[in-house]
Scaffold this active site. Sequence first.
Site, PDB file in Angstrom:
ATOM      1  N   SER A  35       0.805  -1.223   0.000  1.00 38.32           N
ATOM      2  CA  SER A  35       0.000   0.000   0.000  1.00 38.32           C
ATOM      3  C   SER A  35       0.835   1.269   0.000  1.00 38.32           C
ATOM      4  O   SER A  35       0.334   2.336  -0.354  1.00 38.32           O
ATOM      5  CB  SER A  35      -0.936   0.021   1.208  1.00 38.32           C
ATOM      6  OG  SER A  35      -0.198  -0.029   2.419  1.00 38.32           O
ATOM      7  N   ASP A 326      -3.989   8.182   7.413  1.00 41.78           N
ATOM      8  CA  ASP A 326      -4.794   7.246   8.197  1.00 41.78           C
ATOM      9  C   ASP A 326      -3.858   6.529   9.165  1.00 41.78           C
ATOM     10  O   ASP A 326      -2.694   6.903   9.291  1.00 41.78           O
ATOM     11  CB  ASP A 326      -5.598   6.283   7.296  1.00 41.78           C
ATOM     12  CG  ASP A 326      -4.730   5.317   6.488  1.00 41.78           C
ATOM     13  OD1 ASP A 326      -3.542   5.153   6.818  1.00 41.78           O
ATOM     14  OD2 ASP A 326      -5.247   4.717   5.529  1.00 41.78           O
ATOM     15  N   HIS A 329      -0.822   5.084   6.974  1.00 40.21           N
ATOM     16  CA  HIS A 329      -0.225   5.660   5.768  1.00 40.21           C
ATOM     17  C   HIS A 329       0.021   7.163   5.873  1.00 40.21           C
ATOM     18  O   HIS A 329      -0.799   7.890   6.425  1.00 40.21           O
ATOM     19  CB  HIS A 329      -1.146   5.377   4.568  1.00 40.21           C
ATOM     20  CG  HIS A 329      -1.440   3.937   4.379  1.00 40.21           C
ATOM     21  ND1 HIS A 329      -2.623   3.359   4.802  1.00 40.21           N
ATOM     22  CD2 HIS A 329      -0.696   2.934   3.848  1.00 40.21           C
ATOM     23  CE1 HIS A 329      -2.603   2.058   4.523  1.00 40.21           C
ATOM     24  NE2 HIS A 329      -1.447   1.781   3.952  1.00 40.21           N
TER      25      HIS A 329
END
Length: 351
Positions: A35, A326, A329
């Site tokens: 991610s 978040d 991240h």
Amino acid sequence: MTCMYAPWLLLTQLILLQVANLEAKVPAIIVFGDSSVDSGNNNRISTLLKSNFKPYGRDFAGGQPTGRFSNGRIPPDFISNAFGLKPSVPAYLDPNFGISDFVTGVCFASAGTGYDNATSDVLNVIPLWKEVEYYKEYQSKLSDYVGQHKAREILTEALYLISLGTNDFLENYYTVPRRRSQFTVQQYQDFLLGLAENFLREIYSLGVRKISLTGLPPMGCLPLERATNFMNHHECVEEYNNVAVEFNGKLNNMAAKLNQELPDYKILFTAKVYEFFYQIISNPSSYGFDVAEVACCSSGTFEMSYLCNEHNPYTCTDASKYIFWDAFHPTDRTNQIIADHLIPDLLNLFN
């Protein structure tokens, strides 16, 4: 008339030649990983780990979510732009893009994946071996599109960005009991190291020559880990950070070994990502941030993916003041600062 314009024609030709030479050195940015570098591949698979909805992407061009786990861009976007390529790297599975878009760069990364196939099973995402299969498919499509010779040139001269490993520890080893019953954490590091080396040897056999390999970040300082670290007053989890440092050292040694063993292989191990990121978290105000402990989205403690809801009243209004978007991240601004820290080394070695 011919004599008067000849110097300008010569100058134009020289400029075009210089541009062509520059482009030939890094004609594309190609991405493998998780991610931290996924630009939207998880949008197209059956998994709960998605970010193709608001407020993700609210500060991206057009203000639309793309599947990037950020309010805006991720490091490959900044690196692509720095090399004079596109301002963002498209996801291979995004139906809005095709082979004509992928000539100058493509992303095969999948949020939630790792070196270990068991890691991708946790949230049903794309395993690393499948990312390699997509890459082989891309090679064939590129060859059909630009011709075999040009495709080989692009694939050999492209810069490959590889970033993964965090999920192997935080999502798999420390969360699911299977690997902990099989390995001590040091043994698991060595297990992952073997998988990483096999992966790097495999893509070398496929023609890859230029790699930026990113190690683990200070994963004990992610907001989720701090939020659950009740016993130590929500400080960074030092055990996780120590594991990251140990693993990065092993990864660095392995990369150095491959650079020696495999002709023309250039692997730049970006070990300083850990140190620099930790420095930002430890001294946020020095980099223009107000908040390091929690994230911008929702309560900023444990939310990511679908828990990062645009209607949550606690979501911050200015993400540029936060290191994290978040619970896992970084924000667009953090990604840019980290990428800008790496780009001079990348340009120096690969441009």
